[in-house]
Design a protein around this motif. Structure first.
Motif, PDB file in Angstrom:
ATOM      1  N   GLY A   1     -44.750 -20.216 -24.218  1.00 37.92           N
ATOM      2  CA  GLY A   1     -43.712 -19.253 -23.852  1.00 37.92           C
ATOM      3  C   GLY A   1     -42.336 -19.587 -24.386  1.00 37.92           C
ATOM      4  O   GLY A   1     -41.377 -18.904 -24.069  1.00 37.92           O
ATOM      5  N   ASP A   2     -42.213 -20.649 -25.229  1.00 33.43           N
ATOM      6  CA  ASP A   2     -40.905 -21.006 -25.747  1.00 33.43           C
ATOM      7  C   ASP A   2     -40.423 -20.053 -26.834  1.00 33.43           C
ATOM      8  O   ASP A   2     -39.234 -19.965 -27.119  1.00 33.43           O
ATOM      9  N   SER A   3     -41.326 -19.334 -27.496  1.00 37.67           N
ATOM     10  CA  SER A   3     -40.947 -18.429 -28.563  1.00 37.67           C
ATOM     11  C   SER A   3     -41.441 -17.031 -28.255  1.00 37.67           C
ATOM     12  O   SER A   3     -42.421 -16.847 -27.551  1.00 37.67           O
ATOM     13  N   ASN A   4     -40.737 -16.055 -28.812  1.00 30.29           N
ATOM     14  CA  ASN A   4     -41.107 -14.657 -28.617  1.00 30.29           C
ATOM     15  C   ASN A   4     -41.885 -14.192 -29.837  1.00 30.29           C
ATOM     16  O   ASN A   4     -41.321 -14.115 -30.933  1.00 30.29           O
ATOM     17  N   PRO A   5     -43.181 -13.873 -29.691  1.00 29.13           N
ATOM     18  CA  PRO A   5     -43.987 -13.469 -30.854  1.00 29.13           C
ATOM     19  C   PRO A   5     -43.446 -12.216 -31.542  1.00 29.13           C
ATOM     20  O   PRO A   5     -43.739 -11.994 -32.711  1.00 29.13           O
ATOM     21  N   ALA A   6     -42.676 -11.407 -30.834  1.00 30.04           N
ATOM     22  CA  ALA A   6     -42.155 -10.184 -31.424  1.00 30.04           C
ATOM     23  C   ALA A   6     -40.919 -10.411 -32.274  1.00 30.04           C
ATOM     24  O   ALA A   6     -40.493  -9.522 -33.006  1.00 30.04           O
ATOM     25  N   ASP A   7     -40.322 -11.597 -32.182  1.00 25.41           N
ATOM     26  CA  ASP A   7     -39.075 -11.849 -32.908  1.00 25.41           C
ATOM     27  C   ASP A   7     -39.107 -13.202 -33.611  1.00 25.41           C
ATOM     28  O   ASP A   7     -38.081 -13.846 -33.773  1.00 25.41           O
ATOM     29  N   GLY A   8     -40.291 -13.613 -34.021  1.00 27.35           N
ATOM     30  CA  GLY A   8     -40.412 -14.883 -34.730  1.00 27.35           C
ATOM     31  C   GLY A   8     -40.164 -14.722 -36.214  1.00 27.35           C
ATOM     32  O   GLY A   8     -39.854 -13.631 -36.719  1.00 27.35           O
ATOM     33  N   ARG A   9     -40.320 -15.810 -36.954  1.00 31.57           N
ATOM     34  CA  ARG A   9     -40.072 -15.778 -38.395  1.00 31.57           C
ATOM     35  C   ARG A   9     -41.023 -14.824 -39.104  1.00 31.57           C
ATOM     36  O   ARG A   9     -40.649 -14.138 -40.050  1.00 31.57           O
ATOM     37  N   PHE A  10     -42.275 -14.781 -38.634  1.00 29.37           N
ATOM     38  CA  PHE A  10     -43.260 -13.919 -39.275  1.00 29.37           C
ATOM     39  C   PHE A  10     -42.858 -12.454 -39.159  1.00 29.37           C
ATOM     40  O   PHE A  10     -42.916 -11.693 -40.135  1.00 29.37           O
TER      41      PHE A  10
END
Length: 337
Positions: free
Chosen positions: A152-161
């Motif tokens: 939960g530390d990163s948001n999959p919708a706003d990551g580098r990818f």
């Protein structure tokens, strides 16, 4: 376990039929499912999975039956965790509720395809290279650490990818129903729905890396691996709407899954020592001083861990809610004065 090509064909065909029926009966026409609809279908799919497991035990023996149930429970728990990330993605993209069913359906189908590929690759590696158990065991221990401490530390919708995708393709600002593409002023754009599907697919790839080594730590039968995954994914769409509010209350689910992954990782490493052929470990001879963990113990451990994580999560969120209410009341009283 003797599984003929005909049984494989029938199993895959029936799985496809279920998902095609799901799409045309429930997903094709956008709507937000009711609690009653979600509950009925969730019970149906869970009951179907349990009946299949009993059938495996009766036909092929309860060793395989136990492996199926341990694998199904593990995959179901991982799938619920997958749902939590789906919820984060759809919240970040503000997907309208009537279109969430379609997103979930596409995400689940992508997950099944990804896992099917990983199952085939894993089966090939295991049948040809015994040392792959060391690799899977080490990978699960790493994934257990990541699950416990970075969940939960990163948001999959706003990551580098996702930022890369936005740079590569033009994206419209608004949804165009449930369509993936839109034409604006003569130019062709992808809609936010397209980004949601891409994000869900990327999440599915990551979860397949978690999922397949974990179940291969419980059984080396590719048929059990596939059916446990298929049944874990069936009914997942309905489960999302049934326990949507509960997902945010399962605060210790990540830690519970981390414990399960670590347990299976250790089990795999012990199994690797028993199958050892690496010349720099014990001179290339099997190392059998440590007994292998039996499937019944794995099944009990998985059930107890999931139960403890669920009960502890619900107790904590209930306690936190109870602690917040007096503070809110005191604040309101102070404001009134």
């Amino acid at each position: 376990m003797d599984v003929t090509p005909l049984i494989w064909i029938i199993t895959i065909a029936v799985t496809i039929v279920f998902f095609v029926y799901e799409f045309f009966a429930h997903v094709r026409t956008p709507h937000a499912p009711t609690i009653g609809e979600s509950a009925r279908w969730s019970v149906f799919y869970i009951g179907l999975a349990l009946i299949f497991g009993v059938g495996v035990g009766i036909v092929s023996g309860w060793t395989y039956g136990g492996e199926y149930f341990a694998g199904y429970l593990t995959e179901k728990a991982l799938s619920v965790d997958n749902l939590f990330v789906f919820l984060i993605v759809m919240s970040a993209f503000a997907v309208p509720k009537i279109y969430q069913q379609k997103v979930l359906m596409i995400g689940i189908v992508i997950a099944l395809i990804m896992r099917g590929i990983f199952i085939a690759v894993g089966a090939t590696l295991i049948s040809n290279f015994s040392w792959v158990f060391y690799l899977f065991g080490a990978l699960l221990l790493f994934l257990a650490y990541r699950q416990a401490f970075t969940h939960g530390d990163s948001n999959p919708a706003d990551g580098r990818f996702m930022r890369l995708v936005r740079r590569v393709v033009p994206v419209s600002e608004e949804y165009n129903g449930d369509k993936l593409f839109a034409r604006i002023d003569g130019r062709r754009f992808v809609t936010p729905m397209f980004l949601v599907i891409v994000a869900i697919g990327f999440v599915d790839l990551i979860f397949a890396v978690d999922s397949i080594p974990a179940i291969y730590g419980l059984t080396q039968e590719a048929y059990i691996v596939f059916t446990a995954n298929a049944f874990a994914l069936m009914g997942l769409r309905q489960l999302f709407f049934l326990i949507g509010g509960l997902l945010e209350r399962l605060v210790y689910l990540a830690q519970g899954l981390a414990v399960i992954l670590a347990f299976i990782g250790v089990k795999l490493l012990i199994h690797a020592l028993h199958k050892n052929e690496l010349p720099f470990i014990n001179g290339g001879d099997p190392f059998k001083l440590i007994p292998e963990i039996p499937i019944w113990l794995s099944l009990v451990f998985i059930v107890v861990t999931i139960a403890v994580a669920t009960v502890a999560s619900l107790a904590k969120t209930r306690r936190d809610a109870r602690d917040v209410r007096p503070v809110d009341a005191a604040t309101d009283t102070g404001d009134d004065r």
